[in-house]
Design a protein around this motif. Structure first.
Motif, PDB file in Angstrom:
ATOM      1  N   GLU A 190      70.340  52.305 -57.740  1.00  0.00           N
ATOM      2  CA  GLU A 190      71.638  51.653 -57.931  1.00  0.00           C
ATOM      3  C   GLU A 190      72.365  51.514 -56.600  1.00  0.00           C
ATOM      4  O   GLU A 190      72.999  50.491 -56.322  1.00  0.00           O
ATOM      5  N   GLU A 191      72.242  52.559 -55.772  1.00  0.00           N
ATOM      6  CA  GLU A 191      72.946  52.553 -54.494  1.00  0.00           C
ATOM      7  C   GLU A 191      72.364  51.552 -53.511  1.00  0.00           C
ATOM      8  O   GLU A 191      73.067  51.075 -52.613  1.00  0.00           O
ATOM      9  N   GLY A 192      71.080  51.237 -53.658  1.00  0.00           N
ATOM     10  CA  GLY A 192      70.424  50.383 -52.671  1.00  0.00           C
ATOM     11  C   GLY A 192      70.339  48.923 -53.049  1.00  0.00           C
ATOM     12  O   GLY A 192      69.768  48.130 -52.295  1.00  0.00           O
ATOM     13  N   SER A 203      63.075  40.700 -55.517  1.00  0.00           N
ATOM     14  CA  SER A 203      63.515  41.023 -56.870  1.00  0.00           C
ATOM     15  C   SER A 203      63.314  42.515 -57.137  1.00  0.00           C
ATOM     16  O   SER A 203      62.348  43.115 -56.657  1.00  0.00           O
ATOM     17  N   PRO A 204      64.218  43.123 -57.891  1.00  0.00           N
ATOM     18  CA  PRO A 204      64.040  44.537 -58.250  1.00  0.00           C
ATOM     19  C   PRO A 204      62.715  44.793 -58.959  1.00  0.00           C
ATOM     20  O   PRO A 204      62.106  45.849 -58.788  1.00  0.00           O
ATOM     21  N   ALA A 205      62.248  43.802 -59.753  1.00  0.00           N
ATOM     22  CA  ALA A 205      60.982  43.977 -60.470  1.00  0.00           C
ATOM     23  C   ALA A 205      59.817  44.100 -59.491  1.00  0.00           C
ATOM     24  O   ALA A 205      58.938  44.956 -59.648  1.00  0.00           O
ATOM     25  N   THR A 206      59.809  43.253 -58.449  1.00  0.00           N
ATOM     26  CA  THR A 206      58.744  43.311 -57.450  1.00  0.00           C
ATOM     27  C   THR A 206      58.790  44.622 -56.687  1.00  0.00           C
ATOM     28  O   THR A 206      57.757  45.266 -56.449  1.00  0.00           O
ATOM     29  N   PRO A 464      79.636  47.852 -51.364  1.00  0.00           N
ATOM     30  CA  PRO A 464      80.106  47.545 -52.731  1.00  0.00           C
ATOM     31  C   PRO A 464      79.721  48.595 -53.759  1.00  0.00           C
ATOM     32  O   PRO A 464      80.524  48.982 -54.585  1.00  0.00           O
ATOM     33  N   ALA A 465      78.486  49.117 -53.682  1.00  0.00           N
ATOM     34  CA  ALA A 465      78.058  50.107 -54.680  1.00  0.00           C
ATOM     35  C   ALA A 465      78.882  51.373 -54.554  1.00  0.00           C
ATOM     36  O   ALA A 465      79.236  52.004 -55.538  1.00  0.00           O
ATOM     37  N   THR A 466      79.253  51.750 -53.303  1.00  0.00           N
ATOM     38  CA  THR A 466      80.061  52.945 -53.094  1.00  0.00           C
ATOM     39  C   THR A 466      81.470  52.734 -53.635  1.00  0.00           C
ATOM     40  O   THR A 466      82.056  53.608 -54.249  1.00  0.00           O
ATOM     41  N   ARG A 467      82.041  51.526 -53.410  1.00  0.00           N
ATOM     42  CA  ARG A 467      83.382  51.224 -53.886  1.00  0.00           C
ATOM     43  C   ARG A 467      83.436  51.339 -55.404  1.00  0.00           C
ATOM     44  O   ARG A 467      84.369  51.862 -55.991  1.00  0.00           O
ATOM     45  N   LYS A 468      82.391  50.843 -56.052  1.00  0.00           N
ATOM     46  CA  LYS A 468      82.345  50.910 -57.507  1.00  0.00           C
ATOM     47  C   LYS A 468      82.362  52.349 -57.972  1.00  0.00           C
ATOM     48  O   LYS A 468      82.999  52.702 -58.961  1.00  0.00           O
ATOM     49  N   GLU A 476      80.989  62.458 -59.366  1.00  0.00           N
ATOM     50  CA  GLU A 476      80.425  62.835 -58.080  1.00  0.00           C
ATOM     51  C   GLU A 476      79.512  61.715 -57.560  1.00  0.00           C
ATOM     52  O   GLU A 476      78.747  61.133 -58.326  1.00  0.00           O
ATOM     53  N   PRO A 477      79.557  61.388 -56.270  1.00  0.00           N
ATOM     54  CA  PRO A 477      78.654  60.373 -55.729  1.00  0.00           C
ATOM     55  C   PRO A 477      77.214  60.862 -55.728  1.00  0.00           C
ATOM     56  O   PRO A 477      76.952  62.052 -55.654  1.00  0.00           O
ATOM     57  N   GLY A 478      76.246  59.897 -55.810  1.00  0.00           N
ATOM     58  CA  GLY A 478      74.836  60.237 -55.779  1.00  0.00           C
ATOM     59  C   GLY A 478      74.407  60.696 -54.397  1.00  0.00           C
ATOM     60  O   GLY A 478      75.074  60.435 -53.391  1.00  0.00           O
ATOM     61  N   VAL A 479      73.200  61.352 -54.332  1.00  0.00           N
ATOM     62  CA  VAL A 479      72.711  61.883 -53.060  1.00  0.00           C
ATOM     63  C   VAL A 479      72.466  60.763 -52.062  1.00  0.00           C
ATOM     64  O   VAL A 479      72.886  60.817 -50.913  1.00  0.00           O
ATOM     65  N   VAL A 480      71.792  59.689 -52.503  1.00  0.00           N
ATOM     66  CA  VAL A 480      71.494  58.603 -51.585  1.00  0.00           C
ATOM     67  C   VAL A 480      72.774  57.930 -51.121  1.00  0.00           C
ATOM     68  O   VAL A 480      72.922  57.552 -49.958  1.00  0.00           O
ATOM     69  N   GLU A 481      73.745  57.809 -52.037  1.00  0.00           N
ATOM     70  CA  GLU A 481      75.034  57.215 -51.687  1.00  0.00           C
ATOM     71  C   GLU A 481      75.734  58.061 -50.627  1.00  0.00           C
ATOM     72  O   GLU A 481      76.313  57.542 -49.680  1.00  0.00           O
ATOM     73  N   GLN A 482      75.673  59.380 -50.791  1.00  0.00           N
ATOM     74  CA  GLN A 482      76.271  60.266 -49.794  1.00  0.00           C
ATOM     75  C   GLN A 482      75.611  60.072 -48.438  1.00  0.00           C
ATOM     76  O   GLN A 482      76.274  60.038 -47.398  1.00  0.00           O
TER      77      GLN A 482
END
Length: 518
Positions: A190-192, A203-206, A464-468, A476-482
């Motif tokens: 989600e963060e990436g 694409s996320p699927a690929t 944007p993902a962090t702002r959300k 709590e923010p995710g590890v990758v987001e941190q």
């Protein structure tokens, strides 16, 4: 020299192999069922960089032929690389065993035979099997070769190339498989998602398919092949003290026969790495190195168009670097026409024609030879073990006449050495200490997994993902987001232009170009 009773056609063929410069002796001419020991069939030493093919059905003597050529190259001061798929080439390091069969063959072809082994080093992919471990970093292996081992289609291969491009640009070093998995996992998280959109619309699927393929690949035990210390391909160019004899580097692959896609692709990494490192030298009086790739059809099985194009380009251009490549396989049709057209020297052992498909392949093979006084269709099905049809490039680059040949006996041991002797040779090598122990240093996996550290500098505007995330109080923010918001990562992202952070220049295969101390 031929005798006055030798037919004119046979004398003309023999004259085509009467070279004035240094040459390797393959054997003696066969004509009308007789072996003519005075009519030597040879290949000019300088033409070994024009590549070649050793082909023939199982049990016809292909392995002994490559051993015969390899030991003569070594004696002439040319280093040799042997891909030992079946585990029966370690004997090149030991003197051969005298016996009635060897004595009879030597007498038939006019060979002054004496036993002699070659200076040899033994290597093994990732240390699996007997040999000094050979590893490559994921970064240097590159996306094209990785796509081959993962079995990706064209779209997925292009997407993997963009992922490598992203990691290169962000300074995320891809040393081992967990590094690549960490980067792909981040981009599919989600963060990436924002980062994924920014590198070409993958694409996320690929990306998900790539991640699953990579995870399965790692689960199959491929991890040891990737990492550090990375093998320096300059090791393959070594000669003995004073440059007297070329070292024969034997890559022992018998322990990984169940992973043909991996080891065949690894062989192309070795070639690609050499191609990028070696200078242009043009035509030399002897090659700098000659490769023998056994079971060569495995290189091309399931290969993408990009991979085939890269092989063709490498074969075409690496000759000017002084490197020759011999493909060893069962029939010429195992090698794509684009590659086959680059091969100047040919040793064709017997072919079988038991089925309509075999008969069709036989006719196609006959059509690829120059015009000859032999009935090649009949000859190729009637050759005995250790006999072959030969045509090579002469000293002026023109094809020699087709010559049915009874080949010489190798002077080294025709079979593997004892396991304890092989183990002693490996552990007694000066290179063993350099490559034996794997090193796991900080790279992409550790950088994406480490906890954030306090930083006195102001934080940049959040992605944007962090702002959300921040708009959801109490979560709590995710590890990758941190990590993405940490000073460590921001410093890393700003490191473009440094040794780690700048984008890596990549070659035909997408392998990284690295400067080496020669």
């Amino acid at each position: 020299m031929t005798t006055p009773t030798t037919p004119d056609a046979a004398r003309a063929i023999a004259q085509g192999y009467a070279f004035t410069g240094p040459a390797l002796d393959l054997g003696a001419l066969l004509w009308d069922g007789r072996c003519l020991p005075d009519a030597s069939v040879r290949v000019p030493l300088g033409m070994l960089s024009r590549h070649g093919l050793v082909a023939g059905a199982t049990g016809t003597g292909k392995t002994k032929t490559l051993q015969l050529i390899a030991e003569q190259l070594s004696a002439q001061g040319v280093p040799v690389f042997l891909a030992d798929v079946k585990g029966d080439l370690s004997g090149v390091s030991a003197p051969g065993a005298a016996g009635d069969r060897v004595a009879r063959r030597a007498a038939e072809v006019g060979q002054d035979w004496s036993p002699q082994g070659c200076p040899a080093e033994f290597y093994a992919l990732g240390g699996i099997g007997p040999g000094i471990p050979v590893r490559a970093t994921v970064t240097s292996f590159g996306p094209v070769l990785f796509s081959k081992v993962l079995g990706l289609n064209t779209t997925q291969e292009q997407s993997l190339g963009l992922i490598f491009h992203y990691a290169d640009g962000k300074g995320l070093e891809l040393v081992d498989l967990k590094d690549l998995r960490a980067v792909v996992a981040f981009l599919t998280s989600e963060e990436g998602k924002g980062e994924l959109k920014g590198i070409g619309g993958i694409s996320p699927a690929t990306a998900g398919v790539i991640l699953r393929s990579l995870t399965a690949f790692e689960a199959e035990g491929a991890g040891p092949f990737f990492g550090e210390p990375e093998f320096d391909t300059a090791e393959l160019l070594r000669t003995t003290e004073g440059g007297g004899r070329g070292t024969v580097s034997v890559l022992e692959l018998a322990a990984v026969q169940d992973r043909p896609r991996l080891f065949s692709t690894f062989l192309m990494w070795l070639l690609a790495d050499l191609f990028e490192d070696l200078p242009e030298v043009g035509d030399l009086d002897r090659p700098k190195l000659v490769f023998f790739l056994d079971e060569a059809h495995l290189l091309f099985t399931g290969a993408s168009r990009a991979f085939l194009e890269a092989i063709t380009q490498t074969v075409r251009l690496i000759r000017s670097k002084g490197v020759g490549i011999f493909f060893v396989t069962q029939t010429p049709k195992d090698v794509p026409a684009e590659v086959l057209g680059q091969l100047g020297n040919r040793v064709q052992h017997a072919l079988r024609a038991f089925t309509p498909e075999d008969a069709k392949a036989l006719k196609a093979t006959v059509r690829t030879f120059p015009t000859s006084p032999y009935d090649l269709e009949e000859l190729l099905t009637g050759l005995g073990t250790g006999e072959a049809v030969v045509t090579v490039l002469s000293e002026n680059g023109a094809p020699t006449p087709v010559a049915a040949t009874r080949l010489r006996a190798p002077r080294s041991l025709m079979g593997p050495v004892a396991p304890e002797a092989l183990d002693a040779a490996v552990k007694g090598s000066a290179r063993y200490a350099r490559y034996a122990q794997a090193v796991d240093r900080e790279s992409a996996y550790e950088r994406l997994s480490e906890r954030p550290t306090p930083t006195p500098t102001p934080m940049p505007a959040p992605a944007p993902a962090t702002r959300k995330r921040e708009e959801r109080p109490g979560e709590e923010p995710g590890v990758v987001e941190q990590v993405m918001g940490s000073g460590v990562f921001q410093s890393l992202a700003r490191s473009v232009g440094t040794q780690i952070g700048r984008e890596i220049s990549r070659s035909l295969f997408g392998t990284s170009k690295r400067r080496r101390r020669r």
